[in-house]
Design a protein around this motif. Sequence first.
Motif, PDB file in Angstrom:
ATOM      1  N   ILE A  87       0.829  -1.204   0.000  1.00  0.00           N
ATOM      2  CA  ILE A  87       0.000   0.000   0.000  1.00  0.00           C
ATOM      3  C   ILE A  87       0.864   1.256   0.000  1.00  0.00           C
ATOM      4  CG2 ILE A  87      -1.625   1.340   1.408  1.00  0.00           C
ATOM      5  CD1 ILE A  87      -2.889  -1.359   2.189  1.00  0.00           C
ATOM      6  N   CYS A  88       1.924   1.272   0.803  1.00  0.00           N
ATOM      7  CA  CYS A  88       2.827   2.431   0.830  1.00  0.00           C
ATOM      8  C   CYS A  88       3.517   2.620  -0.510  1.00  0.00           C
ATOM      9  CB  CYS A  88       3.850   2.271   1.944  1.00  0.00           C
ATOM     10  SG  CYS A  88       3.186   2.469   3.593  1.00  0.00           S
ATOM     11  N   CYS A  89       3.931   1.522  -1.157  1.00  0.00           N
ATOM     12  CA  CYS A  89       4.574   1.627  -2.470  1.00  0.00           C
ATOM     13  C   CYS A  89       3.594   2.127  -3.526  1.00  0.00           C
ATOM     14  CB  CYS A  89       5.155   0.284  -2.883  1.00  0.00           C
ATOM     15  SG  CYS A  89       6.658  -0.152  -2.007  1.00  0.00           S
ATOM     16  N   LEU A  90       2.347   1.694  -3.464  1.00  0.00           N
ATOM     17  CA  LEU A  90       1.349   2.174  -4.417  1.00  0.00           C
ATOM     18  C   LEU A  90       1.045   3.659  -4.219  1.00  0.00           C
ATOM     19  CD1 LEU A  90      -1.170  -0.793  -4.599  1.00  0.00           C
ATOM     20  CD2 LEU A  90       0.400  -0.011  -6.361  1.00  0.00           C
ATOM     21  N   ILE A  91       0.947   4.079  -2.975  1.00  0.00           N
ATOM     22  CA  ILE A  91       0.706   5.497  -2.701  1.00  0.00           C
ATOM     23  C   ILE A  91       1.879   6.341  -3.193  1.00  0.00           C
ATOM     24  CG2 ILE A  91       0.498   7.208  -0.845  1.00  0.00           C
ATOM     25  CD1 ILE A  91      -1.142   5.092   0.669  1.00  0.00           C
ATOM     26  N   SER A  92       3.095   5.893  -2.908  1.00  0.00           N
ATOM     27  CA  SER A  92       4.256   6.669  -3.352  1.00  0.00           C
ATOM     28  C   SER A  92       4.402   6.624  -4.867  1.00  0.00           C
ATOM     29  CB  SER A  92       5.520   6.169  -2.664  1.00  0.00           C
ATOM     30  OG  SER A  92       5.768   4.832  -3.026  1.00  0.00           O
ATOM     31  N   PHE A  93       4.000   5.515  -5.519  1.00  0.00           N
ATOM     32  CA  PHE A  93       4.032   5.468  -6.986  1.00  0.00           C
ATOM     33  C   PHE A  93       3.052   6.482  -7.568  1.00  0.00           C
ATOM     34  CE2 PHE A  93       2.444   3.857 -11.050  1.00  0.00           C
ATOM     35  CZ  PHE A  93       3.629   3.836 -11.763  1.00  0.00           C
ATOM     36  N   LEU A  94       1.862   6.573  -6.986  1.00  0.00           N
ATOM     37  CA  LEU A  94       0.894   7.547  -7.476  1.00  0.00           C
ATOM     38  C   LEU A  94       1.393   8.978  -7.301  1.00  0.00           C
ATOM     39  CD1 LEU A  94      -2.482   5.996  -6.304  1.00  0.00           C
ATOM     40  CD2 LEU A  94      -1.647   6.228  -8.635  1.00  0.00           C
ATOM     41  N   VAL A  95       2.028   9.256  -6.171  1.00  0.00           N
ATOM     42  CA  VAL A  95       2.558  10.597  -5.931  1.00  0.00           C
ATOM     43  C   VAL A  95       3.678  10.920  -6.924  1.00  0.00           C
ATOM     44  CG1 VAL A  95       3.848  12.005  -4.274  1.00  0.00           C
ATOM     45  CG2 VAL A  95       1.885  10.668  -3.515  1.00  0.00           C
ATOM     46  N   ILE A  96       4.605   9.991  -7.128  1.00  0.00           N
ATOM     47  CA  ILE A  96       5.708  10.226  -8.059  1.00  0.00           C
ATOM     48  C   ILE A  96       5.193  10.327  -9.492  1.00  0.00           C
ATOM     49  CG2 ILE A  96       7.769   9.144  -9.056  1.00  0.00           C
ATOM     50  CD1 ILE A  96       8.474   8.181  -6.267  1.00  0.00           C
ATOM     51  N   PHE A  97       4.219   9.489  -9.835  1.00  0.00           N
ATOM     52  CA  PHE A  97       3.625   9.541 -11.169  1.00  0.00           C
ATOM     53  C   PHE A  97       2.970  10.892 -11.412  1.00  0.00           C
ATOM     54  CE2 PHE A  97       0.002   8.895 -14.011  1.00  0.00           C
ATOM     55  CZ  PHE A  97       0.648   8.359 -15.126  1.00  0.00           C
ATOM     56  N   LEU A  98       2.180  11.376 -10.443  1.00  0.00           N
ATOM     57  CA  LEU A  98       1.527  12.667 -10.608  1.00  0.00           C
ATOM     58  C   LEU A  98       2.532  13.817 -10.683  1.00  0.00           C
ATOM     59  CD1 LEU A  98      -1.591  12.315  -8.309  1.00  0.00           C
ATOM     60  CD2 LEU A  98      -1.551  12.528 -10.790  1.00  0.00           C
ATOM     61  N   LEU A  99       3.587  13.745  -9.867  1.00  0.00           N
ATOM     62  CA  LEU A  99       4.607  14.795  -9.928  1.00  0.00           C
ATOM     63  C   LEU A  99       5.321  14.805 -11.273  1.00  0.00           C
ATOM     64  CD1 LEU A  99       6.172  14.634  -6.352  1.00  0.00           C
ATOM     65  CD2 LEU A  99       4.735  16.440  -7.324  1.00  0.00           C
ATOM     66  N   SER A 100       5.651  13.631 -11.781  1.00  0.00           N
ATOM     67  CA  SER A 100       6.319  13.587 -13.081  1.00  0.00           C
ATOM     68  C   SER A 100       5.368  13.976 -14.202  1.00  0.00           C
ATOM     69  CB  SER A 100       6.894  12.195 -13.343  1.00  0.00           C
ATOM     70  OG  SER A 100       5.866  11.249 -13.535  1.00  0.00           O
ATOM     71  N   TYR A 101       4.101  13.630 -14.052  1.00  0.00           N
ATOM     72  CA  TYR A 101       3.113  13.994 -15.065  1.00  0.00           C
ATOM     73  C   TYR A 101       2.904  15.505 -15.112  1.00  0.00           C
ATOM     74  CZ  TYR A 101      -1.130  13.649 -17.890  1.00  0.00           C
ATOM     75  OH  TYR A 101      -2.048  13.773 -18.887  1.00  0.00           O
ATOM     76  N   LEU A 102       2.751  16.112 -13.943  1.00  0.00           N
ATOM     77  CA  LEU A 102       2.489  17.552 -13.898  1.00  0.00           C
ATOM     78  C   LEU A 102       3.718  18.394 -14.215  1.00  0.00           C
ATOM     79  CD1 LEU A 102       0.171  17.703 -10.777  1.00  0.00           C
ATOM     80  CD2 LEU A 102      -0.483  17.854 -13.189  1.00  0.00           C
ATOM     81  N   SER A 103       4.901  17.862 -13.966  1.00  0.00           N
ATOM     82  CA  SER A 103       6.110  18.649 -14.213  1.00  0.00           C
ATOM     83  C   SER A 103       6.452  18.757 -15.691  1.00  0.00           C
ATOM     84  CB  SER A 103       7.298  18.050 -13.456  1.00  0.00           C
ATOM     85  OG  SER A 103       7.608  16.784 -13.994  1.00  0.00           O
ATOM     86  N   GLY A 104       5.868  17.941 -16.532  1.00  0.00           N
ATOM     87  CA  GLY A 104       6.195  17.980 -17.951  1.00  0.00           C
ATOM     88  C   GLY A 104       5.399  18.952 -18.777  1.00  0.00           C
ATOM     89  N   PHE A 105       4.449  19.659 -18.173  1.00  0.00           N
ATOM     90  CA  PHE A 105       3.658  20.608 -18.950  1.00  0.00           C
ATOM     91  C   PHE A 105       4.498  21.766 -19.480  1.00  0.00           C
ATOM     92  CE2 PHE A 105      -0.176  18.788 -16.923  1.00  0.00           C
ATOM     93  CZ  PHE A 105      -0.897  18.560 -18.080  1.00  0.00           C
ATOM     94  N   ASN A 106       5.615  22.046 -18.858  1.00  0.00           N
ATOM     95  CA  ASN A 106       6.475  23.137 -19.311  1.00  0.00           C
ATOM     96  C   ASN A 106       7.656  22.646 -20.140  1.00  0.00           C
ATOM     97  OD1 ASN A 106       4.948  25.132 -18.080  1.00  0.00           O
ATOM     98  ND2 ASN A 106       5.961  24.793 -16.127  1.00  0.00           N
ATOM     99  N   ASP A 107       7.615  21.387 -20.548  1.00  0.00           N
ATOM    100  CA  ASP A 107       8.712  20.823 -21.330  1.00  0.00           C
ATOM    101  C   ASP A 107       8.711  21.418 -22.743  1.00  0.00           C
ATOM    102  OD1 ASP A 107      10.875  19.292 -21.913  1.00  0.00           O
ATOM    103  OD2 ASP A 107       9.760  17.427 -22.172  1.00  0.00           O
ATOM    104  N   ASP A 108       9.907  21.635 -23.283  1.00  0.00           N
ATOM    105  CA  ASP A 108      10.038  22.258 -24.599  1.00  0.00           C
ATOM    106  C   ASP A 108       9.458  21.399 -25.713  1.00  0.00           C
ATOM    107  OD1 ASP A 108      11.303  24.385 -23.447  1.00  0.00           O
ATOM    108  OD2 ASP A 108      13.319  23.614 -23.810  1.00  0.00           O
ATOM    109  N   ILE A 109       9.668  20.099 -25.648  1.00  0.00           N
ATOM    110  CA  ILE A 109       9.166  19.221 -26.708  1.00  0.00           C
ATOM    111  C   ILE A 109       7.644  19.231 -26.726  1.00  0.00           C
ATOM    112  CG2 ILE A 109       9.087  16.840 -27.534  1.00  0.00           C
ATOM    113  CD1 ILE A 109      11.872  16.497 -26.325  1.00  0.00           C
ATOM    114  N   PHE A 110       7.039  19.208 -25.558  1.00  0.00           N
ATOM    115  CA  PHE A 110       5.581  19.281 -25.504  1.00  0.00           C
ATOM    116  C   PHE A 110       5.089  20.604 -26.065  1.00  0.00           C
ATOM    117  CE2 PHE A 110       1.826  20.746 -23.104  1.00  0.00           C
ATOM    118  CZ  PHE A 110       0.902  19.877 -23.652  1.00  0.00           C
TER     119      PHE A 110
END
Length: 94
Positions: free
Chosen positions: A9-32
Amino acid sequence: MNKMKKLVICCLISFLVIFLLSYLSGFNDDIFREKYYEGIWYKDLINYFIYYVMWVLPYWWLILLLGSMISGIVMLLFVIVCNRIFYYFRSRSR
């Protein structure tokens, strides 16, 4: 609940947090911005999901998995220590 279920459960929660952080951080990427950005919000969300699957996940999947496992273990240790401290002070107050 045994410790293995808590770890999963802790690994799934931390995976969701890391996934969301990586997902949201790419909106300012140059390629996008150059290839996928259209200026219409719902098309941009769909295009960003395509960008994330095609550009981010192939290069960062191992880092996402290892980071979620490490942070899940740290989170589990934190929960165990907090529970022991709580029960220690609770037993002393009686």
